[in-house]
Design an enzyme around this catalytic site. Structure first.
Site, PDB file in Angstrom:
ATOM      1  N   GLU A   1       4.639   1.437   5.263  1.00 40.54           N
ATOM      2  CA  GLU A   1       3.509   2.254   4.793  1.00 40.54           C
ATOM      3  C   GLU A   1       2.468   2.442   5.888  1.00 40.54           C
ATOM      4  OE1 GLU A   1       4.949  -0.328   3.358  1.00 40.54           O
ATOM      5  OE2 GLU A   1       4.823  -0.243   1.169  1.00 40.54           O
TER       6      GLU A   1
ATOM      7  N   CYS B   1      -1.381  -3.149   3.156  1.00 32.92           N
ATOM      8  CA  CYS B   1      -1.067  -1.707   3.142  1.00 32.92           C
ATOM      9  C   CYS B   1      -1.917  -0.981   2.109  1.00 32.92           C
ATOM     10  CB  CYS B   1       0.410  -1.478   2.878  1.00 32.92           C
ATOM     11  SG  CYS B   1       1.434  -1.859   4.322  1.00 32.92           S
TER      12      CYS B   1
HETATM   13  N1  THU Z   1       7.712  -4.402   3.868  1.00 28.71           N
HETATM   14  C1  THU Z   1       7.308  -3.097   3.978  1.00 28.71           C
HETATM   15  O1  THU Z   1       7.554  -2.449   4.995  1.00 28.71           O
HETATM   16  N2  THU Z   1       6.655  -2.551   2.948  1.00 28.71           N
HETATM   17  C2  THU Z   1       6.410  -3.175   1.748  1.00 28.71           C
HETATM   18  O2  THU Z   1       5.839  -2.562   0.849  1.00 28.71           O
HETATM   19  C3  THU Z   1       6.841  -4.554   1.557  1.00 28.71           C
HETATM   20  C4  THU Z   1       7.434  -5.234   2.721  1.00 28.71           C
HETATM   21  C5  THU Z   1       8.473  -4.987   4.970  1.00 28.71           C
HETATM   22  C6  THU Z   1       7.753  -6.014   5.777  1.00 28.71           C
HETATM   23  C7  THU Z   1       8.921  -6.784   6.345  1.00 28.71           C
HETATM   24  O3  THU Z   1       9.390  -6.122   7.512  1.00 28.71           O
HETATM   25  C8  THU Z   1      10.001  -6.702   5.287  1.00 28.71           C
HETATM   26  O4  THU Z   1       9.621  -5.606   4.453  1.00 28.71           O
HETATM   27  C9  THU Z   1      10.155  -7.950   4.458  1.00 28.71           C
HETATM   28  O5  THU Z   1       8.959  -8.344   3.910  1.00 28.71           O
END
Ligand code: THU
Length: 157
Positions: A74, A115
């Site tokens: 995000e 985020c």
């Molecule tokens: N992650 C995201 O990119 N967005 C989210 O809404 C939740 C988590 C990513 C962070 C990390 O690279 C992986 O997912 C595991 O937490």
């Protein structure tokens, strides 16, 4: 003393029930997942932001051996969007994810607290609600705004 309830109202929809515009954003979020670099968590996330200039900007989570240097999908999308289109305003964001086996998550995932805080800044800048579409293989949740996902948000600075 009194109790104050803060409620979140989500629309739960099937892909087919979404507008064509929102379906296009969901498609973009799903395709954005392939830009994920997640060798540590094996959890691949994609985000797509629709701007008021008609552009759709995509981002995906980028991990790093120095864990705190990683960034969620995000914020990758949001920061790229504003960095490249500083005059455009956010209208909607869709978020999709695949697990280590490459399957789309059944239940939608939703943005982490950091985020939500970052997205709220761009919603405030837009001066209007930024719709948040959380994509799962089973159901899709549509929240009316970022603020609705971050009650009692910190905005005073
Ligand atoms: N992650 C995201 O990119 N967005 C989210 O809404 C939740 C988590 C990513 C962070 C990390 O690279 C992986 O997912 C595991 O937490």
């Amino acid at each position: 003393m009194k109790i104050k309830d803060i409620t979140l109202r989500l629309t739960v929809a099937d892909y087919a029930e979404l507008s064509e515009t929102d379906r296009a954003l969901v498609d973009a979020a799903r395709s954005a997942v392939s830009g994920s670099y997640a060798p540590y968590s094996n959890f691949h996330v994609g985000a797509a932001i629709r701007l008021d200039n008609g552009e759709i900007v995509k981002g995906a989570n980028q991990e790093n051996a120095a864990t705190p240097s990683s960034l969620c999908a995000e914020r990758t999308a949001a920061y790229w969007a504003h960095a490249n289109y500083p005059d455009a305003r956010f209208r909607a964001i869709a978020i999709a994810a695949r697990d280590g086996s490459g399957r789309e998550v059944v239940a939608p995932i939703s943005p982490c607290g950091a985020c939500r805080q970052a997205l709220l800044e761009y919603e405030t800048l837009a001066g209007t609600n930024v719709k948040v579409i959380l994509v799962g293989a089973g159901e899709i949740y549509v929240a009316p705004s970022v603020r609705s996902l971050l009650p009692l948000a910190f905005t005073e600075f």
